[in-house]
Design a protein around this motif. Structure first.
Motif, PDB file in Angstrom:
ATOM      1  N   ASP A 170      -8.526   5.069 -25.648  1.00 58.20           N
ATOM      2  CA  ASP A 170      -7.902   5.885 -25.029  1.00 58.20           C
ATOM      3  C   ASP A 170      -8.222   6.345 -23.677  1.00 58.20           C
ATOM      4  O   ASP A 170      -7.473   7.257 -23.004  1.00 58.20           O
ATOM      5  CB  ASP A 170      -8.095   7.130 -25.896  1.00 58.20           C
ATOM      6  N   GLN A 171      -8.730   5.629 -23.214  1.00 57.65           N
ATOM      7  CA  GLN A 171      -9.475   5.381 -21.320  1.00 57.65           C
ATOM      8  C   GLN A 171      -7.961   5.242 -21.191  1.00 57.65           C
ATOM      9  O   GLN A 171      -7.998   3.934 -20.171  1.00 57.65           O
ATOM     10  CB  GLN A 171     -10.622   4.841 -21.304  1.00 57.65           C
ATOM     11  N   LEU A 172      -6.970   5.774 -20.254  1.00 58.46           N
ATOM     12  CA  LEU A 172      -6.426   6.026 -19.237  1.00 58.46           C
ATOM     13  C   LEU A 172      -6.726   5.163 -18.077  1.00 58.46           C
ATOM     14  O   LEU A 172      -5.594   4.626 -16.647  1.00 58.46           O
ATOM     15  CB  LEU A 172      -5.365   7.398 -18.790  1.00 58.46           C
ATOM     16  N   ALA A 173      -7.603   5.566 -17.123  1.00 60.46           N
ATOM     17  CA  ALA A 173      -7.898   5.006 -16.348  1.00 60.46           C
ATOM     18  C   ALA A 173      -7.769   3.463 -16.094  1.00 60.46           C
ATOM     19  O   ALA A 173      -8.687   3.074 -15.083  1.00 60.46           O
ATOM     20  CB  ALA A 173      -9.053   5.992 -15.754  1.00 60.46           C
ATOM     21  N   ASP A 174      -7.936   2.861 -17.027  1.00 60.82           N
ATOM     22  CA  ASP A 174      -8.453   1.354 -17.737  1.00 60.82           C
ATOM     23  C   ASP A 174      -7.631   0.586 -16.605  1.00 60.82           C
ATOM     24  O   ASP A 174      -8.037  -0.317 -16.190  1.00 60.82           O
ATOM     25  CB  ASP A 174      -8.519   0.959 -18.762  1.00 60.82           C
ATOM     26  N   ILE A 175      -6.447   0.782 -16.384  1.00 63.97           N
ATOM     27  CA  ILE A 175      -5.770   0.390 -15.665  1.00 63.97           C
ATOM     28  C   ILE A 175      -5.697   0.032 -14.193  1.00 63.97           C
ATOM     29  O   ILE A 175      -5.497  -1.081 -13.328  1.00 63.97           O
ATOM     30  CB  ILE A 175      -4.466   1.041 -16.026  1.00 63.97           C
ATOM     31  N   LEU A 176      -6.433   0.600 -13.809  1.00 57.31           N
ATOM     32  CA  LEU A 176      -7.004   1.084 -12.411  1.00 57.31           C
ATOM     33  C   LEU A 176      -8.167   0.508 -11.725  1.00 57.31           C
ATOM     34  O   LEU A 176      -8.969   0.223 -10.823  1.00 57.31           O
ATOM     35  CB  LEU A 176      -7.574   2.167 -12.483  1.00 57.31           C
ATOM     36  N   THR A 177      -8.888  -0.432 -12.990  1.00 56.97           N
ATOM     37  CA  THR A 177     -10.614  -1.231 -13.400  1.00 56.97           C
ATOM     38  C   THR A 177     -10.575  -2.133 -13.029  1.00 56.97           C
ATOM     39  O   THR A 177     -10.800  -3.134 -12.545  1.00 56.97           O
ATOM     40  CB  THR A 177     -11.301  -0.084 -13.223  1.00 56.97           C
ATOM     41  N   GLN A 183       0.800  -1.079  -0.011  1.00 57.02           N
ATOM     42  CA  GLN A 183      -0.262  -0.116   0.418  1.00 57.02           C
ATOM     43  C   GLN A 183       1.167   1.435   0.208  1.00 57.02           C
ATOM     44  O   GLN A 183       0.722   2.158  -0.695  1.00 57.02           O
ATOM     45  CB  GLN A 183      -0.743   0.048   0.573  1.00 57.02           C
ATOM     46  N   TYR A 184       2.411   1.465   1.173  1.00 58.54           N
ATOM     47  CA  TYR A 184       2.284   2.254   1.314  1.00 58.54           C
ATOM     48  C   TYR A 184       3.691   2.392  -0.530  1.00 58.54           C
ATOM     49  O   TYR A 184       4.021   3.389  -1.188  1.00 58.54           O
ATOM     50  CB  TYR A 184       3.874   1.931   1.798  1.00 58.54           C
ATOM     51  N   SER A 212      -1.799  -0.223  -8.093  1.00 56.59           N
ATOM     52  CA  SER A 212      -2.996   0.346  -7.214  1.00 56.59           C
ATOM     53  C   SER A 212      -4.302  -0.505  -7.316  1.00 56.59           C
ATOM     54  O   SER A 212      -4.816  -0.724  -6.174  1.00 56.59           O
ATOM     55  CB  SER A 212      -3.262   1.987  -8.048  1.00 56.59           C
ATOM     56  N   TYR A 213      -4.636  -1.249  -9.317  1.00 54.27           N
ATOM     57  CA  TYR A 213      -5.316  -1.968  -9.340  1.00 54.27           C
ATOM     58  C   TYR A 213      -5.026  -3.872  -8.434  1.00 54.27           C
ATOM     59  O   TYR A 213      -6.429  -3.722  -7.365  1.00 54.27           O
ATOM     60  CB  TYR A 213      -5.845  -1.750 -10.173  1.00 54.27           C
TER      61      TYR A 213
END
Length: 261
Positions: free
Chosen positions: A230-237, A47-48, A57-58
């Motif tokens: 082009d959705q960059l937040a895809d990597i976070l979900t 987490q750190y 993060s995901y």
């Protein structure tokens, strides 16, 4: 990172290209891990690490959901993350001088992605100019009844974060005065931001609706559609194939740092 690998005897482990497998779903197996304290200690350290490694993060958020009763399968997922870290040990978040001070953010959601409770995962990435300054990967608290609802909840999360960032920049005298641009890959959610008609099928997202729409109506935000490609937040979900993961990791400014001689 080296200390974490050393403590678990994984200094010489085989590296992997991604921290989460695309094909293997997280399930609750019956065989509990025999050292839950070690699991919590390692995941806590990870987490750190996400403070400077948004690409983790995901995967780390998913591991945190099993702190109360980790299983052998969950421990194997921890080791997969560590094997990814082994291959990217010299990677880090790049911050560079930027001529622009505009704020733009990407918001995404993986609708009903969790096979256990069918809750969705929200993710966002906020940029100040060309630099990534804030990101999040988090399971939503309630079950979304449609992909539009899941995306809109994620949009409300990033709206709250951008509101805080704008407030901070104003206090520092650094805000450009231009409205922030939010990018979402769900047309239903983008239309909902500007549509004054409140349909019965969206009544249960009324609070998020009014929060985001008030920001759009006041000119603080502009919500635009962006294609999924082009959705960059895809990597976070969600877990992604290695080529797509590497492409988005670069766009998050997580790049290879050459170690000092």
């Amino acid at each position: 990172m080296s200390d974490l690998l050393g403590r678990l005897g994984m200094i010489d482990c085989k590296p992997l290209a991604t921290p989460a497998a695309v094909t293997k779903a997280v399930t609750l197996s019956d065989e509990l891990f025999d050292n839950p304290t070690q699991y919590r200690r390692v995941v806590g350290a990870l987490q750190y690490l996400t403070i400077t490694r948004p690409d983790l993060s995901y995967a780390v958020n998913r591991l945190c959901q099993f702190m109360h009763a980790p299983t052998v399968d969950h421990w194997s997922l921890v080791k997969r993350v560590l094997r990814y870290i082994k291959g990217t040990i010299h990677y880090g978040l790049r911050l560079t001088p930027s001529s622009s001070t505009t704020i733009h953010a990407f918001s995404d959601s993986d609708w009903a992605g969790c096979p256990i409770d069918r809750k969705s995962t929200s993710g966002f990435a906020v940029y100040l100019g060309s630099n990534l300054i804030s990101w999040l990967s988090k399971k939503q608290r309630t079950i979304a009844r449609s992909s539009t609802e899941a995306e809109y909840k994620a949009l409300a999360d990033v709206s709250a974060e951008v509101t805080w960032v704008v407030s901070l920049l104003r206090e520092l005298g650094l805000h450009s005065g231009q409205p922030a641009t939010l990018w979402c890959d769900n047309l239903g959610a983008t239309y909902l931001c500007a549509n004054p008609v409140f349909h019965a099928r969206t009544k249960h997202v009324e609070i998020d609706y009014h929060f985001v729409r008030d920001k759009v109506a006041s000119g603080d935000f502009v919500v635009n559609y962006v294609s999924t490609a082009d959705q960059l937040a895809d990597i976070l979900t969600k877990p992604l194939p290695a080529p797509r993961f590497a492409t988005l990791r670069d766009k998050l400014n997580v790049v290879l740092h050459q170690p000092l001689a």
